[in-house]
Every structure is written in structure tokens, then in C-alpha cells.
Design an enzyme around this catalytic site. Sequence first.
Site, PDB file in Angstrom:
ATOM      1  N   LYS A  10      66.311  73.146  47.138  1.00 25.13           N
ATOM      2  CA  LYS A  10      67.271  72.315  47.881  1.00 25.13           C
ATOM      3  C   LYS A  10      68.676  72.898  47.860  1.00 25.13           C
ATOM      4  O   LYS A  10      69.420  72.768  48.831  1.00 25.13           O
ATOM      5  CB  LYS A  10      67.271  70.878  47.345  1.00 25.13           C
TER       6      LYS A  10
ATOM      7  N   LYS B  48      54.831  71.856  52.401  1.00 25.16           N
ATOM      8  CA  LYS B  48      54.312  70.491  52.186  1.00 25.16           C
ATOM      9  C   LYS B  48      54.843  69.547  53.269  1.00 25.16           C
ATOM     10  O   LYS B  48      55.929  69.758  53.816  1.00 25.16           O
ATOM     11  CB  LYS B  48      54.666  69.994  50.780  1.00 25.16           C
TER      12      LYS B  48
ATOM     13  N   LYS C  17      59.675  64.481  54.330  1.00 25.05           N
ATOM     14  CA  LYS C  17      60.638  63.718  55.129  1.00 25.05           C
ATOM     15  C   LYS C  17      61.769  64.587  55.625  1.00 25.05           C
ATOM     16  O   LYS C  17      62.408  64.285  56.609  1.00 25.05           O
ATOM     17  CB  LYS C  17      61.288  62.636  54.250  1.00 25.05           C
TER      18      LYS C  17
HETATM   19  P1  TYM Z   1      59.526  61.540  47.007  1.00 27.89           P
HETATM   20  O1  TYM Z   1      60.319  60.399  47.523  1.00 27.89           O
HETATM   21  O2  TYM Z   1      59.807  62.898  47.596  1.00 27.89           O
HETATM   22  O3  TYM Z   1      57.984  61.277  47.179  1.00 27.89           O
HETATM   23  C1  TYM Z   1      57.347  60.105  46.686  1.00 27.89           C
HETATM   24  C2  TYM Z   1      55.951  60.435  46.185  1.00 27.89           C
HETATM   25  O4  TYM Z   1      55.172  61.060  47.215  1.00 27.89           O
HETATM   26  C3  TYM Z   1      54.620  62.297  46.731  1.00 27.89           C
HETATM   27  N1  TYM Z   1      54.583  63.257  47.852  1.00 27.89           N
HETATM   28  C4  TYM Z   1      53.483  63.955  48.224  1.00 27.89           C
HETATM   29  N2  TYM Z   1      52.231  63.966  47.744  1.00 27.89           N
HETATM   30  C5  TYM Z   1      51.333  64.788  48.361  1.00 27.89           C
HETATM   31  N3  TYM Z   1      51.647  65.569  49.441  1.00 27.89           N
HETATM   32  C6  TYM Z   1      52.909  65.583  49.954  1.00 27.89           C
HETATM   33  N4  TYM Z   1      53.196  66.338  51.021  1.00 27.89           N
HETATM   34  C7  TYM Z   1      53.892  64.745  49.333  1.00 27.89           C
HETATM   35  N5  TYM Z   1      55.220  64.493  49.589  1.00 27.89           N
HETATM   36  C8  TYM Z   1      55.620  63.599  48.667  1.00 27.89           C
HETATM   37  C9  TYM Z   1      55.600  62.749  45.653  1.00 27.89           C
HETATM   38  O5  TYM Z   1      54.986  63.645  44.751  1.00 27.89           O
HETATM   39  C10 TYM Z   1      55.986  61.437  45.003  1.00 27.89           C
HETATM   40  O6  TYM Z   1      55.026  61.042  44.047  1.00 27.89           O
HETATM   41  N6  TYM Z   1      61.849  62.544  42.673  1.00 27.89           N
HETATM   42  C11 TYM Z   1      60.857  61.678  43.320  1.00 27.89           C
HETATM   43  C12 TYM Z   1      61.159  60.197  43.186  1.00 27.89           C
HETATM   44  C13 TYM Z   1      61.339  59.746  41.772  1.00 27.89           C
HETATM   45  C14 TYM Z   1      60.312  59.536  40.819  1.00 27.89           C
HETATM   46  C15 TYM Z   1      60.988  59.065  39.646  1.00 27.89           C
HETATM   47  C16 TYM Z   1      58.915  59.669  40.828  1.00 27.89           C
HETATM   48  C17 TYM Z   1      62.535  59.425  41.186  1.00 27.89           C
HETATM   49  N7  TYM Z   1      62.322  59.027  39.913  1.00 27.89           N
HETATM   50  C18 TYM Z   1      60.295  58.766  38.486  1.00 27.89           C
HETATM   51  C19 TYM Z   1      58.216  59.367  39.649  1.00 27.89           C
HETATM   52  C20 TYM Z   1      58.902  58.918  38.496  1.00 27.89           C
HETATM   53  C21 TYM Z   1      60.814  62.006  44.797  1.00 27.89           C
HETATM   54  O7  TYM Z   1      61.791  62.457  45.366  1.00 27.89           O
HETATM   55  O8  TYM Z   1      59.653  61.623  45.413  1.00 27.89           O
END
Ligand code: TYM
Length: 339
Positions: free
Chosen positions: A115, A201, A204
Site C-alpha cells: 500500500k 486478489k 475493494k
Molecule cells: P478487509 O476489510 O480487507 O477484508 C475483510 C475480510 O475479507 C477477507 N478477504 C478475502 N478473502 C478471500 N479472498 C479475497 N480476495 C479477499 N479479500 C478480502 C480478508 O482476509 C478479511 O478476513 N485488516 C483487515 C480488517 C481487520 C481485522 C482486524 C480482521 C481489522 N482488524 C482484526 C481480523 C481481526 C482488513 O482490512 O480486512
Amino acid sequence: MRVVSGIQPTGNLHLGNYLGAIRNWVRMQDEVSSGGGQCLFFLADLHAISMPHVPAELAANTREMVAALVACGVDPDRSILFNQAQVPQHSELQWLLNGTARMGWLNRMTQWKDKAGKNREGASIALFTYPVLQAADVLLYQATHVPVGEDQKQHLELARDIAQKFNNDFASEQAPVFTLPDPIIPPEAARIMSLRDGSAKMSKSDPSDMSRINLTDDADTIMQKVKKAKTDPEPLPSDKAGLEGRPEAANLVGIYAVLSGMTVDAVLADFGGEGFGKFKPALGDLLVSKLAPINARFIELRQDRAALDAILHQGAAKARALAVPTLERTYEALGLVRG
Ligand code: TYM
């Protein structure tokens, strides 16, 4: 069992989020609530300010994401559903853990490298310390299990390292302050790829909306996106080994397998030898049939802003109550006097 996970409210929920994480949230909610455990699911709105953002959009997206999660099956009566901004203990614990996290650990995070790119000097400090807040998110509640997609594995390993070092440095072996959380990553669908590029991947932040299926897409849009998905000219192979070196084909077959509950080999037993002209409409129909009920419920729920705010308000009150004891023990372990 204490299950904790989060999602950034930075846009629509897409198929990667749903298959990689949210489906597992719902499954674990059903398992845990019958076994006396507790699930906490939150919107990582504090994480969302690590990148440039429009305040009005963040507020709107936060409410929309609540509607989307409830539409997917997260039940605010059985799980605690809230946003970080209403639980200041997350930010407080992050500061306390900043004393334990090491620069070298954060420098190795691939999300930070991706990023920030070549513009590290111009990246926000929040983007760099993002994983420490993520560690605080789970350690605050003594999480035992954290259902996430593959891309979050490294952040969870860091949370374990921080917990371990803090326990070593400031607690006795008999009374550790933090529980080491286990990531729960689905064996299949851990990494759903972009429809335009089998090596990236689904995300968003991809500028092309054609790269992802949003849970808010209507049937025509879904069919259109699947039809336009990048593929290769070969027919589908008849077994899994034949997908080697064909990332776009592997991704589409994988999505079909997960949604239908079949193995990849079973899907290929049905479609092996067929071209994408036959497979894509079948995949589109399957997606529409699985996503249409979620979409309908989302459209209904998103209209009631007061109800969505009430869900977050009540969830935050429950989360704060669970967070306080660990936060107080952390202050105490560090020798910070609280009166
Ligand atoms: P975020 O918002 O990017 O995504 C949320 C969840 O979706 C999963 N994910 C995917 N899984 C499979 N294939 C994909 N293409 C894909 N894109 C997203 C992510 O692995 C995630 O589980 N940093 C985290 C949010 C967060 C968090 C936490 C998660 C903040 N604090 C504490 C767990 C525990 C994030 O940006 O996820």
C-alpha cells in the site's frame, strides 16, 4: 471460544470477503452460540482512516456494511456487532502495544509494502502502525479464533508475536495478560482472485468494478461480469491438476466449487472438456441464485438508518464491557497508575 474478526467499511462487500471470511463468521456464530462461547464482529473504521478517505463516504459505508453483514447472516442478537470508533479501548490498547511492537516487525508487513509502494515517506503513520491496531482488536477480547482470508495471516502472526513478547516482558507464566489467537483460514476460498487478473486478489481497492462481484450487484450485472471475466482459450480440464498454470480458470472453478459445495474435481467431472461459453453461464446462474436472497435483504435493511445505528450502539456497549478488564490489566502490567 472467543471469536473476533473485522472488516474495513471502505466500500461494498465483495465475493472475496464473503467466501474468504464472512461465511465463516456466520458458521462460527452458529457453532459458538450453541456452545456457550462469544463472537465479536466489527467494522474497522479506525483502520479505514489510514488511507485517504472522504468522511461522508466512510460514515455511509459504515452503515451499509452493517446492513450487508446482517444480510449475510450475522445476527446482532447472538453476536456482538459494532464499529471500533465507539469502543475507544481499541485505540487505547494500540498505544500500550506500541511499546512492544518492533519497527522491524512492521517493516516486514507485505500490506504495508504494497500500500505504501514507492511513496513510503508520504504514507500515513496510521498505515504503518495499522497491524498494531489490528493486534489490539483481537487481544483486547482475549480472542481464541480469528476467521480471516489468507491475506490477513501475516497480521495475525504479528498479533501473536506482540502478545507473546508482552506476556514475556510484563507478565508471569502463570498469569499471562494476553491469549494467543489462532487464525481460521478456510482451506478453500482463502484467496478469491480478481475477475480481470488471476494473479491479483479480488479487492475493494481495484479501480475496475468489473474485477469483483459485489454482494450488492443485481443479476444482470453479475451475469455481465462473469461473461466478461478473463479466461484462456482452452476448454476446462477434467481434473484439478489440469488447472495448474491457469489462474483465471482455477479461480472461476474454485468459486463454483465453494458456492455449490462440490469439490473442484467434482465440478471438473461435470464441465471437463467444455469451453467457457458453457461454464460461465452456469457459474453466473449459481452466483445469482446464492447472492439474490442476500441482496434482497440488504436492500431492505439499508433503508432503516435508525435501526442500523441502534445495532452498532448496542453492540459497542457490550464490547466496551468485555474490553475493560483486559485493558486495565495491561495498564497495570506496564506500571501505569490509574488511581
Ligand atoms: P478487509 O476489510 O480487507 O477484508 C475483510 C475480510 O475479507 C477477507 N478477504 C478475502 N478473502 C478471500 N479472498 C479475497 N480476495 C479477499 N479479500 C478480502 C480478508 O482476509 C478479511 O478476513 N485488516 C483487515 C480488517 C481487520 C481485522 C482486524 C480482521 C481489522 N482488524 C482484526 C481480523 C481481526 C482488513 O482490512 O480486512
